[in-house]
Design a protein around this motif. Structure first.
Motif, PDB file in Angstrom:
ATOM      1  N   MET A   1       0.843  -1.168   0.000  1.00  0.00           N
ATOM      2  CA  MET A   1       0.000   0.000   0.000  1.00  0.00           C
ATOM      3  C   MET A   1       0.893   1.237   0.000  1.00  0.00           C
ATOM      4  O   MET A   1       1.910   1.277   0.668  1.00  0.00           O
ATOM      5  N   VAL A   2       0.487   2.221  -0.740  1.00  0.00           N
ATOM      6  CA  VAL A   2       1.186   3.496  -0.797  1.00  0.00           C
ATOM      7  C   VAL A   2       0.138   4.582  -0.581  1.00  0.00           C
ATOM      8  O   VAL A   2      -0.836   4.658  -1.314  1.00  0.00           O
ATOM      9  N   GLY A   4      -2.136   4.728   1.628  1.00  0.00           N
ATOM     10  CA  GLY A   4      -3.432   4.168   1.966  1.00  0.00           C
ATOM     11  C   GLY A   4      -4.140   3.472   0.807  1.00  0.00           C
ATOM     12  O   GLY A   4      -5.272   3.048   0.948  1.00  0.00           O
ATOM     13  N   ARG A   5      -3.485   3.363  -0.336  1.00  0.00           N
ATOM     14  CA  ARG A   5      -4.084   2.716  -1.512  1.00  0.00           C
ATOM     15  C   ARG A   5      -3.212   1.543  -1.954  1.00  0.00           C
ATOM     16  O   ARG A   5      -2.000   1.596  -1.840  1.00  0.00           O
ATOM     17  N   LEU A   6      -3.871   0.500  -2.503  1.00  0.00           N
ATOM     18  CA  LEU A   6      -3.112  -0.566  -3.139  1.00  0.00           C
ATOM     19  C   LEU A   6      -2.420   0.023  -4.349  1.00  0.00           C
ATOM     20  O   LEU A   6      -2.991   0.831  -5.073  1.00  0.00           O
ATOM     21  N   SER A   7      -1.177  -0.335  -4.573  1.00  0.00           N
ATOM     22  CA  SER A   7      -0.412   0.265  -5.656  1.00  0.00           C
ATOM     23  C   SER A   7       0.225  -0.812  -6.528  1.00  0.00           C
ATOM     24  O   SER A   7       1.182  -1.481  -6.113  1.00  0.00           O
ATOM     25  N   PHE A   8      -0.303  -0.975  -7.741  1.00  0.00           N
ATOM     26  CA  PHE A   8       0.261  -1.919  -8.698  1.00  0.00           C
ATOM     27  C   PHE A   8       1.657  -1.457  -9.117  1.00  0.00           C
ATOM     28  O   PHE A   8       2.557  -2.273  -9.293  1.00  0.00           O
ATOM     29  N   GLU A   9       1.842  -0.148  -9.240  1.00  0.00           N
ATOM     30  CA  GLU A   9       3.141   0.392  -9.628  1.00  0.00           C
ATOM     31  C   GLU A   9       4.212   0.066  -8.585  1.00  0.00           C
ATOM     32  O   GLU A   9       5.336  -0.297  -8.926  1.00  0.00           O
ATOM     33  N   HIS A  32       1.210  -8.291   0.238  1.00  0.00           N
ATOM     34  CA  HIS A  32       0.479  -9.516   0.538  1.00  0.00           C
ATOM     35  C   HIS A  32       0.178 -10.219  -0.772  1.00  0.00           C
ATOM     36  O   HIS A  32      -0.032  -9.574  -1.792  1.00  0.00           O
ATOM     37  N   PHE A  33       0.154 -11.534  -0.736  1.00  0.00           N
ATOM     38  CA  PHE A  33      -0.215 -12.320  -1.896  1.00  0.00           C
ATOM     39  C   PHE A  33      -1.627 -12.838  -1.659  1.00  0.00           C
ATOM     40  O   PHE A  33      -1.876 -13.553  -0.690  1.00  0.00           O
ATOM     41  N   ILE A  34      -2.558 -12.448  -2.513  1.00  0.00           N
ATOM     42  CA  ILE A  34      -3.950 -12.869  -2.381  1.00  0.00           C
ATOM     43  C   ILE A  34      -4.217 -13.930  -3.443  1.00  0.00           C
ATOM     44  O   ILE A  34      -4.219 -13.644  -4.636  1.00  0.00           O
ATOM     45  N   LEU A  67      -0.695 -21.452   6.088  1.00  0.00           N
ATOM     46  CA  LEU A  67      -0.359 -20.147   5.509  1.00  0.00           C
ATOM     47  C   LEU A  67      -1.171 -19.029   6.153  1.00  0.00           C
ATOM     48  O   LEU A  67      -2.386 -19.127   6.313  1.00  0.00           O
ATOM     49  N   THR A  68      -0.465 -17.982   6.543  1.00  0.00           N
ATOM     50  CA  THR A  68      -1.070 -16.775   7.099  1.00  0.00           C
ATOM     51  C   THR A  68      -0.385 -15.585   6.433  1.00  0.00           C
ATOM     52  O   THR A  68       0.490 -15.760   5.592  1.00  0.00           O
ATOM     53  N   ALA A  69      -0.750 -14.375   6.841  1.00  0.00           N
ATOM     54  CA  ALA A  69      -0.182 -13.169   6.237  1.00  0.00           C
ATOM     55  C   ALA A  69       1.335 -13.285   6.180  1.00  0.00           C
ATOM     56  O   ALA A  69       1.948 -13.762   7.139  1.00  0.00           O
ATOM     57  N   PRO A  70       1.904 -12.950   5.050  1.00  0.00           N
ATOM     58  CA  PRO A  70       1.363 -12.180   3.940  1.00  0.00           C
ATOM     59  C   PRO A  70       0.560 -12.988   2.921  1.00  0.00           C
ATOM     60  O   PRO A  70       0.097 -12.447   1.934  1.00  0.00           O
ATOM     61  N   TRP A  71       0.388 -14.287   3.144  1.00  0.00           N
ATOM     62  CA  TRP A  71      -0.446 -15.107   2.260  1.00  0.00           C
ATOM     63  C   TRP A  71      -1.905 -14.926   2.653  1.00  0.00           C
ATOM     64  O   TRP A  71      -2.243 -15.043   3.827  1.00  0.00           O
ATOM     65  N   THR A  72      -2.766 -14.657   1.676  1.00  0.00           N
ATOM     66  CA  THR A  72      -4.179 -14.435   1.952  1.00  0.00           C
ATOM     67  C   THR A  72      -5.001 -15.259   0.984  1.00  0.00           C
ATOM     68  O   THR A  72      -4.792 -15.196  -0.223  1.00  0.00           O
ATOM     69  N   LEU A  73      -5.943 -16.037   1.512  1.00  0.00           N
ATOM     70  CA  LEU A  73      -6.871 -16.791   0.684  1.00  0.00           C
ATOM     71  C   LEU A  73      -8.078 -15.907   0.416  1.00  0.00           C
ATOM     72  O   LEU A  73      -8.776 -15.496   1.335  1.00  0.00           O
ATOM     73  N   CYS A  74      -8.278 -15.586  -0.834  1.00  0.00           N
ATOM     74  CA  CYS A  74      -9.384 -14.719  -1.226  1.00  0.00           C
ATOM     75  C   CYS A  74     -10.711 -15.403  -0.882  1.00  0.00           C
ATOM     76  O   CYS A  74     -10.882 -16.594  -1.143  1.00  0.00           O
ATOM     77  N   PRO A  75     -11.654 -14.695  -0.293  1.00  0.00           N
ATOM     78  CA  PRO A  75     -12.933 -15.328   0.040  1.00  0.00           C
ATOM     79  C   PRO A  75     -13.710 -15.695  -1.218  1.00  0.00           C
ATOM     80  O   PRO A  75     -13.563 -15.072  -2.266  1.00  0.00           O
ATOM     81  N   THR A  76     -14.537 -16.722  -1.102  1.00  0.00           N
ATOM     82  CA  THR A  76     -15.386 -17.152  -2.203  1.00  0.00           C
ATOM     83  C   THR A  76     -16.722 -17.610  -1.641  1.00  0.00           C
ATOM     84  O   THR A  76     -16.799 -18.057  -0.500  1.00  0.00           O
ATOM     85  N   THR A  77     -17.766 -17.493  -2.439  1.00  0.00           N
ATOM     86  CA  THR A  77     -19.091 -17.888  -1.992  1.00  0.00           C
ATOM     87  C   THR A  77     -19.981 -18.196  -3.191  1.00  0.00           C
ATOM     88  O   THR A  77     -19.719 -17.730  -4.295  1.00  0.00           O
ATOM     89  N   THR A  78     -21.015 -18.964  -2.941  1.00  0.00           N
ATOM     90  CA  THR A  78     -22.061 -19.174  -3.944  1.00  0.00           C
ATOM     91  C   THR A  78     -23.354 -18.485  -3.495  1.00  0.00           C
ATOM     92  O   THR A  78     -24.358 -18.571  -4.180  1.00  0.00           O
TER      93      THR A  78
END
Length: 151
Positions: A1-2, A4-9, A32-34, A67-78
């Motif tokens: 984060m840069v 306060g924003r996620l920064s791809f750059e 973090h890796f999501i 696995l815990t932070a910085p590894w993050t499992l993205c939530p999923t739902t149906t």
């Protein structure tokens, strides 16, 4: 984060640096890796497996390796109600753009986008999930500063 924003750059800058600079950037801008999908494990390609199986493999990796932070499992739902909640809770993070919808039986086809992305417009969350479709699964996702829309 840069700022306060996620920064791809910033992520690209870290990825392309080396040596002392890489260590300094990692300290200054932790990442973090999501994870939301797995396409290969132990030299076995999973592209022809349905998303539901690939997701179970991914969840197993997180469980088996603790696995815990910085590894993050993205939530999923149906469940559309949970998807609406994810739309507000995950998109509150500046830089997360919306939800990705994938079919549970869907295989991964290189070069073919077989999913839909619903961008967060900043209005009523109940209006962000298409009423005409019952999604088979929803996954929160961010693609940096790039905007991808598949209709």
């Amino acid at each position: 984060m840069v700022g306060g924003r996620l920064s791809f750059e910033a992520l690209q800058r870290r990825a392309s640096s080396g040596g002392r600079t890489a260590h300094q950037l990692a300290e200054a801008m932790p990442a973090h890796f999501i994870a939301f999908d797995v396409l290969q494990i132990d030299a076995q390609e999973l592209l022809t497996e349905p998303y539901e199986h690939r997701r179970a493999v991914l969840e197993g990796l997180f469980t088996d390796h603790g696995l815990t932070a910085p590894w993050t499992l993205c939530p999923t739902t149906t469940d559309p109600a949970i998807a609406k909640e994810l739309m507000t809770s995950w998109t509150d993070v500046s830089g997360v753009e919306g939800l990705v919808i994938k079919g549970l039986g869907q295989r991964s086809r290189p070069g073919v986008r077989g999913w839909f992305k619903i961008l967060y417009p900043g209005d009523d969350p109940a209006e962000r999930i298409p009423a005409s479709r019952e999604p088979s699964t929803l996954t929160a996702s961010s693609y940096g500063t790039h905007t991808l829309v598949h209709r």
